[in-house]
Design a protein around this motif. Structure first.
Motif, mmCIF file in Angstrom:
data_model
loop_
_atom_site.group_PDB
_atom_site.id
_atom_site.type_symbol
_atom_site.label_atom_id
_atom_site.label_comp_id
_atom_site.label_asym_id
_atom_site.label_seq_id
_atom_site.Cartn_x
_atom_site.Cartn_y
_atom_site.Cartn_z
ATOM 1 N N SER A 67 -2.811 -31.089 -20.466
ATOM 2 C CA SER A 67 -1.443 -30.244 -20.173
ATOM 3 C C SER A 67 -0.757 -30.780 -19.162
ATOM 4 C CB SER A 67 -1.813 -28.721 -20.118
ATOM 5 O OG SER A 67 -2.535 -28.505 -18.848
ATOM 6 N N ARG A 68 -1.504 -31.866 -18.273
ATOM 7 C CA ARG A 68 -0.840 -32.462 -17.245
ATOM 8 C C ARG A 68 -0.581 -31.419 -16.133
ATOM 9 N NH1 ARG A 68 0.126 -37.554 -18.013
ATOM 10 N NH2 ARG A 68 1.401 -37.926 -16.335
ATOM 11 N N THR A 69 -1.535 -30.475 -15.820
ATOM 12 C CA THR A 69 -1.466 -29.330 -15.247
ATOM 13 C C THR A 69 -2.549 -29.408 -13.814
ATOM 14 O OG1 THR A 69 -0.353 -27.906 -16.714
ATOM 15 C CG2 THR A 69 -1.038 -27.049 -14.726
ATOM 16 N N ILE A 70 -1.956 -29.422 -12.694
ATOM 17 C CA ILE A 70 -2.884 -29.091 -11.618
ATOM 18 C C ILE A 70 -3.301 -27.805 -11.343
ATOM 19 C CG2 ILE A 70 -3.300 -29.487 -8.880
ATOM 20 C CD1 ILE A 70 -1.225 -31.766 -9.133
ATOM 21 N N ILE A 71 -4.575 -27.395 -11.495
ATOM 22 C CA ILE A 71 -4.902 -26.036 -11.863
ATOM 23 C C ILE A 71 -5.524 -25.469 -10.350
ATOM 24 C CG2 ILE A 71 -5.097 -25.967 -14.082
ATOM 25 C CD1 ILE A 71 -7.964 -26.398 -13.959
ATOM 26 N N THR A 72 -6.050 -26.452 -9.610
ATOM 27 C CA THR A 72 -6.586 -25.804 -8.361
ATOM 28 C C THR A 72 -6.336 -26.955 -7.097
ATOM 29 O OG1 THR A 72 -8.149 -24.394 -7.062
ATOM 30 C CG2 THR A 72 -8.932 -26.005 -8.540
ATOM 31 N N ALA A 73 -6.419 -26.542 -5.981
ATOM 32 C CA ALA A 73 -6.429 -27.656 -5.128
ATOM 33 C C ALA A 73 -7.371 -27.105 -3.839
ATOM 34 C CB ALA A 73 -4.905 -27.822 -4.518
ATOM 35 N N MET A 74 -8.054 -28.387 -3.306
ATOM 36 C CA MET A 74 -9.036 -28.028 -2.050
ATOM 37 C C MET A 74 -8.778 -29.019 -0.919
ATOM 38 S SD MET A 74 -12.336 -28.481 -4.210
ATOM 39 C CE MET A 74 -11.208 -28.275 -5.619
ATOM 40 N N GLY A 75 -9.148 -28.486 0.329
ATOM 41 C CA GLY A 75 -9.251 -29.700 1.297
ATOM 42 C C GLY A 75 -10.393 -30.482 1.117
ATOM 43 N N MET A 76 -10.596 -31.655 1.860
ATOM 44 C CA MET A 76 -11.761 -32.572 1.692
ATOM 45 C C MET A 76 -12.988 -31.746 2.228
ATOM 46 S SD MET A 76 -10.616 -35.169 0.096
ATOM 47 C CE MET A 76 -12.146 -36.539 0.524
ATOM 48 N N ASN A 77 -12.916 -30.683 3.286
ATOM 49 C CA ASN A 77 -13.926 -30.316 3.800
ATOM 50 C C ASN A 77 -14.461 -29.154 2.776
ATOM 51 O OD1 ASN A 77 -11.568 -28.773 3.864
ATOM 52 N ND2 ASN A 77 -12.369 -27.535 5.559
ATOM 53 N N GLU A 78 -14.071 -28.929 1.555
ATOM 54 C CA GLU A 78 -14.424 -28.043 0.615
ATOM 55 C C GLU A 78 -14.984 -28.817 -0.511
ATOM 56 O OE1 GLU A 78 -11.436 -24.609 0.287
ATOM 57 O OE2 GLU A 78 -10.199 -26.159 0.436
ATOM 58 N N LEU A 79 -14.981 -30.012 -0.680
ATOM 59 C CA LEU A 79 -15.551 -30.723 -1.897
ATOM 60 C C LEU A 79 -16.972 -30.972 -1.634
ATOM 61 C CD1 LEU A 79 -12.605 -33.675 -2.250
ATOM 62 C CD2 LEU A 79 -13.362 -31.629 -3.797
ATOM 63 N N HIS A 80 -17.748 -30.187 -1.650
ATOM 64 C CA HIS A 80 -19.136 -30.250 -1.650
ATOM 65 C C HIS A 80 -19.969 -30.594 -2.932
ATOM 66 C CE1 HIS A 80 -18.942 -29.503 2.477
ATOM 67 N NE2 HIS A 80 -18.354 -28.209 2.531
ATOM 68 N N THR A 81 -19.508 -29.222 -3.848
ATOM 69 C CA THR A 81 -19.859 -29.278 -5.257
ATOM 70 C C THR A 81 -18.869 -28.841 -6.042
ATOM 71 O OG1 THR A 81 -22.140 -28.773 -4.486
ATOM 72 C CG2 THR A 81 -21.529 -28.573 -6.798
ATOM 73 N N VAL A 82 -18.537 -29.796 -7.068
ATOM 74 C CA VAL A 82 -17.343 -29.383 -8.056
ATOM 75 C C VAL A 82 -18.044 -29.269 -9.408
ATOM 76 C CG1 VAL A 82 -15.369 -30.024 -9.239
ATOM 77 C CG2 VAL A 82 -15.737 -30.528 -6.446
ATOM 78 N N THR A 83 -17.772 -28.242 -10.172
ATOM 79 C CA THR A 83 -18.290 -28.236 -11.581
ATOM 80 C C THR A 83 -17.203 -27.884 -12.707
ATOM 81 O OG1 THR A 83 -18.301 -25.742 -11.198
ATOM 82 C CG2 THR A 83 -20.330 -26.845 -10.536
ATOM 83 N N ASN A 84 -17.532 -28.122 -13.605
ATOM 84 C CA ASN A 84 -16.809 -27.831 -15.045
ATOM 85 C C ASN A 84 -15.738 -28.989 -14.957
ATOM 86 O OD1 ASN A 84 -18.168 -25.506 -15.710
ATOM 87 N ND2 ASN A 84 -16.884 -24.132 -14.671
ATOM 88 N N ILE A 85 -16.008 -30.273 -14.802
ATOM 89 C CA ILE A 85 -15.257 -31.442 -14.736
ATOM 90 C C ILE A 85 -15.878 -32.397 -15.759
ATOM 91 C CG2 ILE A 85 -13.728 -30.902 -12.717
ATOM 92 C CD1 ILE A 85 -15.507 -33.313 -11.583
ATOM 93 N N ASP A 86 -15.160 -33.081 -16.358
ATOM 94 C CA ASP A 86 -15.886 -34.078 -17.098
ATOM 95 C C ASP A 86 -15.397 -35.514 -16.526
ATOM 96 O OD1 ASP A 86 -13.170 -34.832 -18.026
ATOM 97 O OD2 ASP A 86 -13.352 -34.043 -19.880
ATOM 98 N N SER A 87 -14.624 -35.606 -15.329
ATOM 99 C CA SER A 87 -14.375 -36.818 -14.678
ATOM 100 C C SER A 87 -13.683 -36.665 -13.351
ATOM 101 C CB SER A 87 -13.227 -37.673 -15.581
ATOM 102 O OG SER A 87 -12.260 -36.871 -15.885
ATOM 103 N N ALA A 88 -13.666 -38.025 -12.613
ATOM 104 C CA ALA A 88 -13.362 -37.720 -11.374
ATOM 105 C C ALA A 88 -12.636 -39.029 -10.854
ATOM 106 C CB ALA A 88 -14.393 -37.465 -10.234
ATOM 107 N N THR A 89 -11.528 -39.109 -10.197
ATOM 108 C CA THR A 89 -10.933 -40.581 -9.951
ATOM 109 C C THR A 89 -10.726 -40.525 -8.576
ATOM 110 O OG1 THR A 89 -9.224 -42.109 -10.567
ATOM 111 C CG2 THR A 89 -8.597 -39.769 -10.410
ATOM 112 N N PHE A 90 -10.629 -41.325 -7.649
ATOM 113 C CA PHE A 90 -10.069 -41.596 -6.380
ATOM 114 C C PHE A 90 -8.651 -42.124 -6.355
ATOM 115 C CE2 PHE A 90 -14.709 -40.658 -6.078
ATOM 116 C CZ PHE A 90 -14.725 -40.131 -4.987
ATOM 117 N N ILE A 91 -7.874 -41.846 -5.835
ATOM 118 C CA ILE A 91 -6.432 -42.399 -5.999
ATOM 119 C C ILE A 91 -6.107 -42.950 -4.674
ATOM 120 C CG2 ILE A 91 -3.929 -41.977 -6.657
ATOM 121 C CD1 ILE A 91 -4.942 -39.448 -8.086
ATOM 122 N N LYS A 92 -5.558 -44.050 -4.906
ATOM 123 C CA LYS A 92 -5.426 -44.837 -3.488
ATOM 124 C C LYS A 92 -3.736 -44.498 -2.963
ATOM 125 C CE LYS A 92 -9.019 -48.360 -3.676
ATOM 126 N NZ LYS A 92 -9.479 -49.496 -3.794
#
Length: 122
Positions: free
Chosen positions: A97-122
């Motif tokens: 749906s091309r929708t951002i559903i939640t956001a977090m700061g870098m200090n909150e990125l310890h464990t992320v669940t319920n995703i099937d992929s990740a990408t680092f955008i430069k």
């Protein structure tokens, strides 16, 4: 061409008026452009917008272009729910749906669940 081999006039869907080939092509080009814009657009859910605001994270117009490109790449690879790591934030997106559903700061990125992929955008 119709099955008999003759060109038939094109009817406008709503007005019943006959369109010339040039008018039809112009309307078709306008629709194609609208469709491409819609496919590139990104929505931000109310929840994600609130989290961005609460964490003083901002997205500029150029940021949306980068996120859109990343989402298109993820969609092409069959991703559904993805973590987008961008600048100083992590964004969880529903790729279909091309929708951002939640956001977090870098200090909150310890464990992320319920995703099937990740990408680092430069």
């Amino acid at each position: 061409m119709n099955p008999i081999g003759r060109d038939l006039p094109l009817q406008a869907a709503t007005s019943g008026k006959t369109l010339s080939s040039t008018q039809y092509q112009a309307k078709n080009a306008d629709f194609s452009e609208m469709l491409q814009d819609k496919q590139k657009s990104i929505k931000v859910s109310h929840h994600a917008q609130k989290r961005l605001t609460d964490r003083a994270l901002t997205l500029q117009e150029t940021d949306y272009d980068s996120l859109s490109t990343a989402m298109s790449e993820l969609a092409a690879k069959g991703s559904k729910e993805s973590l987008l790591v961008y600048k100083d934030m992590g964004l969880i997106a529903d790729v279909h749906s091309r929708t951002i559903i939640t956001a977090m700061g870098m200090n909150e990125l310890h464990t992320v669940t319920n995703i099937d992929s990740a990408t680092f955008i430069k």
